[in-house]
Every structure is written in structure tokens, then in C-alpha cells.
Design a protein around this motif. Structure first.
Motif, PDB file in Angstrom:
ATOM      1  N   VAL A   1       7.048   7.924   6.966  1.00 25.74           N
ATOM      2  CA  VAL A   1       8.159   8.450   6.171  1.00 25.74           C
ATOM      3  C   VAL A   1       8.998   9.420   7.000  1.00 25.74           C
ATOM      4  CG1 VAL A   1       8.682   9.957   4.201  1.00 25.74           C
ATOM      5  CG2 VAL A   1       7.061   8.055   3.934  1.00 25.74           C
TER       6      VAL A   1
ATOM      7  N   GLY B   1      15.875   2.980   4.645  1.00 23.44           N
ATOM      8  CA  GLY B   1      15.796   3.905   3.523  1.00 23.44           C
ATOM      9  C   GLY B   1      14.956   3.343   2.387  1.00 23.44           C
ATOM     10  N   THR B   2      15.091   2.047   2.143  1.00 21.37           N
ATOM     11  CA  THR B   2      14.286   1.397   1.106  1.00 21.37           C
ATOM     12  C   THR B   2      12.809   1.417   1.487  1.00 21.37           C
ATOM     13  OG1 THR B   2      16.128  -0.017   0.448  1.00 21.37           O
ATOM     14  CG2 THR B   2      13.908  -0.772  -0.146  1.00 21.37           C
TER      15      THR B   2
ATOM     16  N   ARG C   1      11.361   3.494   3.506  1.00 23.91           N
ATOM     17  CA  ARG C   1      10.936   4.895   3.440  1.00 23.91           C
ATOM     18  C   ARG C   1      10.616   5.289   1.999  1.00 23.91           C
ATOM     19  NH1 ARG C   1      13.282  10.088   2.977  1.00 23.91           N
ATOM     20  NH2 ARG C   1      12.190  11.596   4.300  1.00 23.91           N
ATOM     21  N   GLN C   2      11.495   4.943   1.072  1.00 25.64           N
ATOM     22  CA  GLN C   2      11.278   5.284  -0.335  1.00 25.64           C
ATOM     23  C   GLN C   2      10.039   4.580  -0.889  1.00 25.64           C
ATOM     24  OE1 GLN C   2      12.856   7.705  -2.015  1.00 25.64           O
ATOM     25  NE2 GLN C   2      11.324   7.348  -3.607  1.00 25.64           N
ATOM     26  N   ASP C   3       9.831   3.321  -0.514  1.00 30.50           N
ATOM     27  CA  ASP C   3       8.639   2.594  -0.962  1.00 30.50           C
ATOM     28  C   ASP C   3       7.366   3.318  -0.521  1.00 30.50           C
ATOM     29  OD1 ASP C   3      10.223   0.620  -2.108  1.00 30.50           O
ATOM     30  OD2 ASP C   3       9.904  -0.833  -0.482  1.00 30.50           O
TER      31      ASP C   3
ATOM     32  N   ILE D   1       7.078   6.489   0.309  1.00 25.50           N
ATOM     33  CA  ILE D   1       6.993   7.778  -0.389  1.00 25.50           C
ATOM     34  C   ILE D   1       6.321   7.561  -1.744  1.00 25.50           C
ATOM     35  CG2 ILE D   1       8.361   9.529  -1.614  1.00 25.50           C
ATOM     36  CD1 ILE D   1      10.377   9.384   0.741  1.00 25.50           C
ATOM     37  N   GLU D   2       6.754   6.540  -2.452  1.00 25.26           N
ATOM     38  CA  GLU D   2       6.195   6.265  -3.780  1.00 25.26           C
ATOM     39  C   GLU D   2       4.727   5.869  -3.702  1.00 25.26           C
ATOM     40  OE1 GLU D   2       8.852   3.451  -5.645  1.00 25.26           O
ATOM     41  OE2 GLU D   2      10.521   4.860  -5.517  1.00 25.26           O
TER      42      GLU D   2
END
Length: 127
Positions: A37, A107-108, A110-112, A114-115
Motif C-alpha cells: 500500500v 489506485g484501485t 492500493r484501495q483493494d 487497504i480494504e
């Protein structure tokens, strides 16, 4: 051994090494997610600033984190297969961005992660 060029990088490396040293397997996965991340965020920041050197280093760190995660998957059950698919897709996207940078895709990803990391943390807190 490669010389570390900035004090920030030296402290980051020492902190990371110390955290790895005392970590159990689930914490190592969390550290890899954290590195992934952070590295993707750094790569996107570097792209915005036009810093190709930082971008390259960040993408390399992200690939190292993905490689470590892939190496840690064991078994052939549905969960292992899903993790291998996720990690391989992320690896390919990161490699593709080394040639044709795509901040939206990174970014997608990274967000995945993070979640996923947040879900792992919630799960470990409830146990």
C-alpha cells in the motif's frame, strides 16, 4: 550492501527490519500489505511529481511485497487459488505500470489491499 541515500530511507529500513524480526506469519502478511500500500502510494506521488527514480524504487518495493505474499500462499484450496489469482493480477498490473504508468489501476489495487488489510485487522481483533 547498497548505500542508503537518505536518513528517512535508513530509518524506514531499520523500522521495517525490526518489525519483520519479531513477526509471526499473520503479522508478516500484514507487513507485506502495508509495504504494498505504501509503495503504490509513493509510486503515484512520484508520478505526479515527475520523479522517475522514486517511482521506480516504489514499484520495485511493491513487486517485492507481492512476491513475498505469493511465496507465502500454501495449499490448493479455493482460498489459496483466490489469493494466487489476486497477487498475480496485482503483479501484472504493477509491471505494466513500470512501462505505461496507470495511476487509476494502481489506485484501485492500493484501495483493494487497504480494504483487505482492514478486514484482516478487524478479524484478528475479534479473535
Amino acid at each position: 550492501m547498497l548505500a542508503i541515500r537518505s536518513p528517512h530511507e535508513a530509518y524506514r529500513r531499520v523500522d521495517f527490519d525490526a518489525r519483520v524480526e519479531g513477526a509471526d506469519p499473520s503479522h508478516l502478511v500484514g507487513l507485506c500489505y502495508e509495504q504494498l500500500v505504501s509503495s503504490l502510494g509513493s509510486a503515484m506521488f512520484a508520478q505526479e511529481r515527475g520523479d522517475n527514480s522514486l517511482k521506480s524504487k516504489a514499484l520495485t518495493r511493491a513487486l517485492s511485497a507481492i512476491t513475498a505474499l505469493k511465496m507465502g500462499v500454501s495449499g490448493t484450496d479455493a482460498t489459496a487459488q483466490a489469493l494466487n489469482h489476486l497477487y498475480e493480477a496485482a503483479r501484472r498490473a504493477i509491471l505494466d505500470s513500470a512501462l505505461n504508468f496507470d495511476a487509476k489501476v494502481l489506485g484501485t489495487i492500493r484501495q483493494d489491499f487497504i480494504e483487505i488489510s482492514q478486514a484482516m485487522n478487524l478479524s484478528s481483533q475479534s479473535n
